[in-house]
Structure formats: structure tokens, C-alpha cells
Design an enzyme around this catalytic site. Sequence first.
Site, short mmCIF file in Angstrom:
data_model
loop_
_atom_site.label_atom_id
_atom_site.label_comp_id
_atom_site.label_asym_id
_atom_site.label_seq_id
_atom_site.Cartn_x
_atom_site.Cartn_y
_atom_site.Cartn_z
N SER A 1 -9.83 1.91 3.05
CA SER A 1 -8.97 2.67 2.19
C SER A 1 -7.99 1.81 1.40
O SER A 1 -7.46 2.27 0.38
CB SER A 1 -8.18 3.69 3.01
OG SER A 1 -7.28 3.03 3.89
N LYS B 1 0.83 -1.20 0.00
CA LYS B 1 0.00 0.00 0.00
C LYS B 1 0.87 1.26 0.00
O LYS B 1 1.94 1.28 0.63
CB LYS B 1 -0.89 -0.02 1.25
CG LYS B 1 -1.96 1.05 1.32
CD LYS B 1 -2.80 0.91 2.60
CE LYS B 1 -3.93 1.93 2.64
NZ LYS B 1 -4.72 1.84 3.89
N SER C 1 -9.98 -0.41 7.27
CA SER C 1 -9.43 -0.34 5.91
C SER C 1 -8.77 -1.60 5.37
O SER C 1 -8.41 -1.64 4.19
CB SER C 1 -8.41 0.79 5.83
OG SER C 1 -9.10 2.00 5.68
N1 GLN Z 1 -13.11 4.51 6.47
C1 GLN Z 1 -12.38 4.88 7.63
C2 GLN Z 1 -11.87 6.29 7.50
O1 GLN Z 1 -12.11 6.89 6.50
C3 GLN Z 1 -11.30 3.89 7.91
C4 GLN Z 1 -10.05 4.14 7.18
C5 GLN Z 1 -8.92 3.29 7.59
O2 GLN Z 1 -9.07 2.27 8.27
N2 GLN Z 1 -7.73 3.72 7.21
O3 GLN Z 1 -11.25 6.81 8.38
#
Ligand code: GLN
Length: 491
Positions: free
Chosen positions: A153, A78, A177
Site C-alpha cells: 500500500s 505516508k 506494504s
Molecule cells: N496488501 C496487503 C493488504 O491489502 C498488505 C497491506 C499492508 O501491508 N498495509 O492488506
Amino acid sequence: MDLTLSSISEIAEAVQSKKVSAKEVTAHFQNRIESLDGKLNSFTAKNENALREAEALDVRIAKGESVGALAGVPFGIKEMLCTKGLPTTAASKILENFVPPYDATVVDRLKKAGVIVLGKLNQDEFAMGSSNETSHFGPVKNPWNTDCVPGGSSGGSAAAQAARLVAGTIGTDTGGSIRQPASFCGVVGVKPTYGRVSRYGIIAYASSLDQAGPFANNVKDAALTMEVISGFDPHDSTTTQRNVPAWSKNLSANIKGMKIGVMKEFMTSGLLDSDVQKTVENSIQALKSMGAEIVEVSIPKAEFAVPVYYLVAASEASSNLSRYDGVKYGYRSEFKNLAAVDLEEFYGKTRGEGFGKEVKRRIMLGTYCLSSGYFDAYYAKAGQVRRLIMNEYLDAFKKCDVILSPVTVSPAFKIGERISDPLQMYLNDIFTTSTNLAGLPGMSLPFGLSQTGLPIGVQLTASHFEEQKMLNVAFALEGASPVKGKLPHVF
Ligand code: GLN
């Protein structure tokens, strides 16, 4: 040997025993990326040295040197994780063209185990999002249906894994995410206990919640990858000194007598899509038929998880992201006469142009929550509720070994469907954020398909450092999964 569908351990064994060269493996997956990623947009940068690195590994193997447990296994990483010599941008314009001079501990450990990094993977900007639509590189498409989001994400990691563009990928999970995109793309995704995996060299989003973990095609591959990336790191004081268990070797599908907690609040929320509901019910039946005992558990304060999460995450993000100012690295706005520009204008223009809309929204929200006069009412209060959520989990784990729940309310949604309504997007994280707030390990395991043919995962959560129990339940369920071996359409 069908490399595309081989497991990580099969590839490593074949490379080590010279049945196939690391170079052949690398070339095979590079070809898949070339031919398929145009449809997915999961890769943001490719490692031009991968073939040379694979050759060097083959030379070491030929000399009889001992190479690591993941010898010659191709991985994608990532964008959030620093990779020496490869761009690391958090999918943000503000870090455009940034190439770190060092590897994150996770990447360093993978490389030492023999992994060949094929490239970097797309994500939501600074890991803020649930659909991979906030990326500076554009959205990633779901390999099961390219009109749909892959989740976020870590959308690029999940999509590349599902399409088998690499054998393993790494994501980060701050509020879901890893688990949510794993569910949307039909792959295994694990968020280890907070403190298991070093955050050194991972771009910080919300430091008290962030944790890196693997995506994989099966539970054993995920366990094996976790063994490599976990463990104490002097560079991250929040990592645990505990030994890293041999999770992959200790996997057992014998879950007879294990107690599985089903969370009352999540199952009766009234929010669940009927295909998701059915998938969770099927998994409960499967667990029962394997001799596990189902008990009802309750986390009443989980109701506050989304607001508490978005307060904590935005606050910590506003502080972490203050370092991007265009002075030493990353994007800098163009100024005709730099000497005549005052600092405020310099920062304002650079940050104004460098950050996307969602990131700005969080920085503003977080700055407000941390400002004097509001800190106690928001960040401090959120911290108190967070502790109460954790206490309720600890009570629940007195009654059960592992908690089973949905990952999300619905399968993958269409690209563009929710991006204009942030609140609707945030509510997507209703079942995943409490795990991070409590610092617990959690994972998603593919267990169903919707009527429209989209994958659906079930979520397993265990008490702190009890990953083995969680992985064992996943391993047992995997054997009984109605979707075992099902592949996405992009194939
Ligand atoms: N959807 C969540 C956010 O926007 C989780 C994102 C994540 O785990 N990095 O913060």
C-alpha cells in the site's frame, strides 16, 4: 554536490558542516516534486512551511547548536502517519481534510533529528491494497514505467523514493506494504520487528501486524533512519524496552560463514515468474561467492499465511475502523435536517459514502469473523495457525541467521490489470504476509531487472530483533547487486 543522488548521511553532513544550507536542500527537492510528480501522483499534500522550517534549522546551525543526525534531510511521510498541521487522511474520503493536532511518534522523532517534512505520500485507502489503486487520490505511477503500479500500500512512498523526490520516505507494512512496493520500485524498504517502532499516531489498520519503516536509496540510509524512529515509547505499550542498536555504524559486508536459509516452499511454489526466479538465484550465487553458507529451510505452514493474514487483518480493521462515524471529525454526509436523522441512518449514509469498495469489503468480512458464534471458528483459529507459523520460523532460525526469499511472484503489473479481482490481488502477498504474522523483521533489496526493465527485489527475513544480521546480509548483497546505481526512467 549532486543533491539528487546524495545519501541521507551525505546530506546531513553537508548541512551540518554548512557546505550547503538546509534551505537549498529543501528548495532543490521541492523543485523536483514540482517538475516530476505530475507524472507520478505520489504526493497528496505539500508542507507549505518547509522552507521556513529549513531556514530556522540553518539559523540554529549558524549559532553552533547541535542539531540531529538527519539535519536538513527532506522526507516524505505516508498518509497513514499523523502530521501536525498537515492533512492525514489514510487516502480515504472518510478522513477528507482531517488535520491532526499532533505528530505520530515516528514523525516527532524524525523532526527532532532535523528532518524537514516536505509532504504526505499517496497510498492505498487505509493501507488496504497491493497496487495503490484503492486510493481516494487516484493511482500512483511506477517511475520505471508509468503504465505500471508502484505496488502498495505504500506506493507513494516507494515511487517518491525511487524518483528521488525526497531523500527518505516512511511507509507502513501490515502484510508487505513496505517490502512489495520497494521491490516494484527498485529501492530498499525495511519492516522492523513488531514492537521496534511506535505505532502511536499511525492510523490503525490491523494493530497486531502494523509496523512503520523506512524506504531508502541504500541500506545504510535505511539503517540510519531506523535508528531515529525506533525505540520504546510510553504511548505504545507494544514497543520494546530494548536499546536501539547502532545499525548503520555496525554495518558489515563480511558475511563469511553466515548461514542463509532458502525457503523450500517459496522457491518451488511453481508461481514464480522466470525473471524473479533468476534474480533470487543470482543473489544465492552472490552470497555463496562471499563465503556465506546456504541451507534449505522449510516453513510448511506458510501455505496458510494469506488466508490467516486476511482473516486477522480484516477482523482487526473492522474494529479499528468503527471509529469513523462522522461525528467529531472527518467526512460527514449532507443531511437537510440533521435533527430529524436517526443515528443508524447518520452512520450508514456517512460510512457508506466515506469508505471505498475494498475497505467496505474488509469491514464486512472482518465483522462477520468477529461476530458471536463465528469468532472461535475464524479469528481465534487464525490466531492458532499464526502461532504455528511463528513456531516454524523460530525452528528455521535455529538452522540459519537470515532467510532469503522472493518478495513477490512477479515484477510490477499494469495499472488496472488486477484491481477487479480481489483474490488475485490478495495472492500477491503470498511471500510477505507470514513475516508480519510472525512479527519478524523483513526487507526488500533491489537485485535484478526484468526483461521489460522493471526492478526486482529479494526479501531478507531475520529472527525477532535481529535486524543487524538482516541489514548486514543486505549490505553485502548491495555491493554485489547487478542493478546498483540503475535509475528509473522518470529521470
Ligand atoms: N496488501 C496487503 C493488504 O491489502 C498488505 C497491506 C499492508 O501491508 N498495509 O492488506
